[in-house]
Design a protein around this motif. Sequence first.
Motif: not given
Length: 579
Positions: A48-49, A51-53, A55-56, A59
């Motif tokens: 999850d981290a 994936r979030n990273s 995505l970040a 962005n």
Amino acid sequence: MTTGADEAADERLRLRLELERARHELALMRLREADLQRREQALQAEQDALRNSRLASLNLIEDAVDARNRMAQAQEQLQRERDLLEHSIESLPGVFYLIDSDGRFRRWNREFEHVTGYNAQEVGSMHPLDFFAPGPDRDLVAERIARVFTHGRAEVEAGFRAKDGHTVPYYFTGQRVMLDGAPHLVGMGADLTARRALEAQLREVQKMEAVGTLAGGIAHDFNNILGGMLGNLSLLSEALEITHPGRMHLEQLNKAALRARRLVQQILAFSRREASVQQVQALAPVIEDAVAMLRPMLPAAVALSVQLPSYPVYARVDATQIEQVLLNLCTNAWHALPASGGRIDVVLEALTPVDGGREALARIVVADNGCGMDETIRSRVFEPFFTTKPVGTGTGLGLSVVHGIVQAHGGRIDVFSQPGQGSRFAIVLPMSAEPVHAPIATNEEPVHQAATGTRVLYIDDDPTMAMVAQQLLERAGLHARCETDAAVAIAHLRADPLAYDVVVTDYNMPELSGTDVARAAHALRPQLPVIVSSGYIDEALLECAQDGRVQGLLNKERTLEDLLPTIGRALAAAGIPRA
């Protein structure tokens, strides 16, 4: 020997051990399962981290791309604005400059370099005052530059000095602006050469108008004198017998007076600014008239020769304008001669067509044996305001006017000159065929003459003219009362408005003018014809005649010939019987 009880006890022990081992293994399995779950949770958390990273990061990348695009667009817009500003500065109709408070040029346009002759590196190293000659102009510009930084704005007219030393009149403006927190001067300069030329032309026009006004006044006075002379000469001639020896002298005096009258008419025609009226006419009389006006002005040491062909040469011209051309050319020729004198030749000739494809041409040549011109001067002689004469002695308009008149006549003017060998100006005009005059009509209206016994009130402040008019009228059988005071004449008319059939009054008189007399007569008796006599019939007099208060105009210098016919026409127009 093992008994059954022991075996049972052993079995129970084995089963208990098995149970304990099973319990132990189950505990281990639960521990392993819990650890596996923790690992799975940690892995999921890491995933999850991650994936979030990602995505970040995406962005951030997108934001960076957007920022870069926006920056590129801003840079493009800034570049477009810079290009527009650059184009605007370069397209300004004058010089542009940006100067800091230390007198250093920060910005200027190419026109600045073009006008001054300095390149960019030179301009950048110069002070603004370097472009002005030492003296009043430089001091004035220095004061106005200082005023911009202290008061915010200033303007000045001064001579803008170029690299080659020549100076051009310029109008400069300055405005204080703040750039990077420091005051600067931004401004423009405009060339005043064209405006100064227009101002000079306006002054010349005003001078010519003043000359025209002066000529009108002089003409009036001269025509008073000439009218009296011609009238007295006519009366004296009639009083003398045909065989009297003095008649020959009277005829010479009469011819001289007629020449003087014609000269005054030419001066008036020359000074007026009227629309060009071109008509087919012989050129020789036009040249003779111009020469007749010019001869009295030339010094005795200047010989003026006129060569005219034995046959008539016709062209469609405005005689007054061609006379002006000849006077200008001959005057320039005279000024080109040395103080010891010289020669001016005026020649008229016809050029026959060549090869059948060219129209016949008339050529008028004005030549002199004066100082001549080099190629530089010869190429500029027709430029307005170009003159080689000292300041204050020439306007530079004479030859440009000549050129314009010749072009308006569909012709051309050629110049031939060399230093020390004189100059030759050749005017070439389209030649015309001899004009066909209409046959004289047999049913023409007869010349109007006043009836015998017509009562005339004649007013003129010149006693000589009044006496001559009275004798001319009485000789023709009319009853004349002549007054030299307009107020007295109006008083007589007021006392008895029916005492006179017609009023003839001078135009230019002290206290009351001829138009004042006409208004008074119209107020006392609207049907009474009024004739105004003047040595100079101007627009005001013509307007007065058109509004009905004046029924006739009389050129004073033609009083002898036209007084009686003019009275006859006025009486006829008023319905009063005539002879």
